[in-house]
Design an enzyme around this catalytic site. Structure first.
Site, PDB file in Angstrom:
ATOM      1  N   GLN B  28       4.854 -12.939  -4.576  1.00 37.43           N
ATOM      2  CA  GLN B  28       5.803 -12.530  -3.760  1.00 37.43           C
ATOM      3  C   GLN B  28       6.261 -11.027  -4.056  1.00 37.43           C
ATOM      4  OE1 GLN B  28       9.982 -13.357  -5.305  1.00 37.43           O
ATOM      5  NE2 GLN B  28       9.020 -15.178  -5.244  1.00 37.43           N
ATOM      6  N   ARG B  32      14.825  -6.770   0.765  1.00 38.04           N
ATOM      7  CA  ARG B  32      16.145  -6.984   1.240  1.00 38.04           C
ATOM      8  C   ARG B  32      16.247  -6.317   2.782  1.00 38.04           C
ATOM      9  NH1 ARG B  32      17.225  -4.598  -3.670  1.00 38.04           N
ATOM     10  NH2 ARG B  32      18.109  -6.232  -5.149  1.00 38.04           N
ATOM     11  N   GLU B  93       9.006 -12.033   0.466  1.00 36.51           N
ATOM     12  CA  GLU B  93      10.226 -12.712   0.358  1.00 36.51           C
ATOM     13  C   GLU B  93      11.258 -11.870   1.096  1.00 36.51           C
ATOM     14  OE1 GLU B  93      12.012 -13.276  -3.592  1.00 36.51           O
ATOM     15  OE2 GLU B  93      13.486 -14.758  -2.611  1.00 36.51           O
ATOM     16  N   ASN B  97      21.387 -10.620   2.783  1.00 39.01           N
ATOM     17  CA  ASN B  97      22.891 -10.787   2.160  1.00 39.01           C
ATOM     18  C   ASN B  97      23.800 -10.853   3.341  1.00 39.01           C
ATOM     19  OD1 ASN B  97      22.766 -10.275  -0.782  1.00 39.01           O
ATOM     20  ND2 ASN B  97      21.468  -8.530  -0.146  1.00 39.01           N
ATOM     21  N   HIS B 130       5.284   0.856  -0.280  1.00 37.07           N
ATOM     22  CA  HIS B 130       5.182   0.233   1.036  1.00 37.07           C
ATOM     23  C   HIS B 130       4.399  -1.188   0.761  1.00 37.07           C
ATOM     24  CE1 HIS B 130       1.352   2.903   0.248  1.00 37.07           C
ATOM     25  NE2 HIS B 130       0.825   1.489   0.345  1.00 37.07           N
ATOM     26  N   MET B 161      -5.637  11.672   5.861  1.00 37.83           N
ATOM     27  CA  MET B 161      -6.317  10.609   5.544  1.00 37.83           C
ATOM     28  C   MET B 161      -6.641   9.692   6.895  1.00 37.83           C
ATOM     29  SD  MET B 161      -5.157   8.620   2.095  1.00 37.83           S
ATOM     30  CE  MET B 161      -5.576   9.012   0.447  1.00 37.83           C
ATOM     31  N   GLU B 176       1.461  -0.226   5.517  1.00 32.69           N
ATOM     32  CA  GLU B 176       0.415   0.384   5.665  1.00 32.69           C
ATOM     33  C   GLU B 176      -0.661  -0.599   6.547  1.00 32.69           C
ATOM     34  OE1 GLU B 176      -1.305   1.967   2.207  1.00 32.69           O
ATOM     35  OE2 GLU B 176      -2.663   3.280   3.166  1.00 32.69           O
TER      36      GLU B 176
END
Lengths: 206, 206
Positions: B28, B32, B93, B97, B130, B161, B176
């Site tokens: 995981q 948040r 995950e 809150n 990321h 890139m 990404e």
């Protein structure tokens, strides 16, 4: 504190995956690290990741290292290695900005209400919380981490949630250690904390 | 800028994985999120994740939602569902809150040199960069994202890139988009940027 849970996610469980996204794969989480050698030692020796791929970008001043679980043999061929890396779920991309390895102390904000990386020394409401590794036996894994000198922010019996732990990587990022099935508890953990011990819930949600 | 790369990771490629860590799994990444419904819509409808597991902790004021790729059927049984979740690599995950969904604008620092979550409005040197999703065709995936109204911080032909992109999730986290094999480029991308276009390298390493 007790709050009202106002959101019911039930409809999302039965949602059909859009056809175009069937082959999509959550392949990487990128975090910046101060010292690539210290991080690679930690992620390979302590957490059992394998280095799958590395690329230097001297023209832009950084290098990246992809580590993963579940890979036994890394192909010699560069293209094959890249392909394996890009089709292995749950890689961690460790990013080193050249020169950072010389600085004192932690240099990157971990996301968990620390003050590192701020200009005024105030804590930041960060978004990133942790990486999580599942293991067959949390207590045994933590015994081994403790013997190897890994710092804990919560041992398995510490805090309010019993049977899971949080350790820290060399940059201070939290790594959660979780079971691969049901939550199991044992009377004493690696820091000699009894199951009835622990000083209230140490919450990583905030 | 060009810097000297002072670290050679070659020995790490041939390192043996410690036996005790063989079953370890990078399961995981926790971030948040302000609004769980907005995030679940984005992660399921746009990125093709499946909601595997959810748990409310009203006593501590938060809820968590595990989403993953590569799962077709979510078991009905709670224990089976939990076990599947804990043995699926590369879950995300999403942590909510309670009460955060009412706030204006972004509320969590994304790790990428933004000022959100600071008390003085100064940017933070954040550690998290990321999440990365690999796809069979980056240009096709991005055409679809663009049609669905997803904001880009870099389209496939933007920056230095070529052939990879960065989109933003509802909290501003960068995602990404990468190929599952060799890097492939096309003359025009979803934002009509030609391959020779793009305003220099937009670097997510710093």
């Amino acid at each position: 504190m007790s709050t009202l849970v106002t959101f019911d996610p039930t409809p999302f469980f039965s949602k059909q995956q859009p056809a175009e996204t069937k082959p999509f794969m959550m392949q990487q989480t990128m975090i910046r690290v101060k010292d690539p050698e210290a991080s690679l030692k930690f992620y390979t020796e302590i957490l059992g990741f394998k280095l799958l791929m590395h690329r230097d970008f001297p023209q832009w001043g950084f290098s990246v290292y992809f580590v993963a679980h579940g890979v036994d043999v890394v192909p010699e061929d560069h293209d094959e290695r890249w392909k394996l890396c890009m089709t292995t779920p749950g890689c961690v991309e460790l990013t080193w900005n050249h020169g950072s390895e010389g600085t004192e102390g932690n240099m990157y904000n971990t996301g968990n209400a620390d003050a590192t990386g701020t200009s005024n020394g105030e804590k930041v409401k960060g978004g990133f919380g942790h990486l999580g590794i599942t293991v067959p036996d949390v207590y045994e894994a933590c015994d081994r981490f403790h013997k190897m000198g890994v710092p804990f922010s919560k041992s398995p019996n510490g805090g309010g949630m019993k049977g899971l732990a949080f350790i820290k990587d060399p940059d201070g990022y939290l790594i959660e250690i979780l079971p691969q099935g049901r939550m199991i508890t044992k009377p004493i953990d690696c820091l000699d904390t009894p199951l009835e011990g622990g000083a209230g819930y140490k919450d990583n949600s905030k």
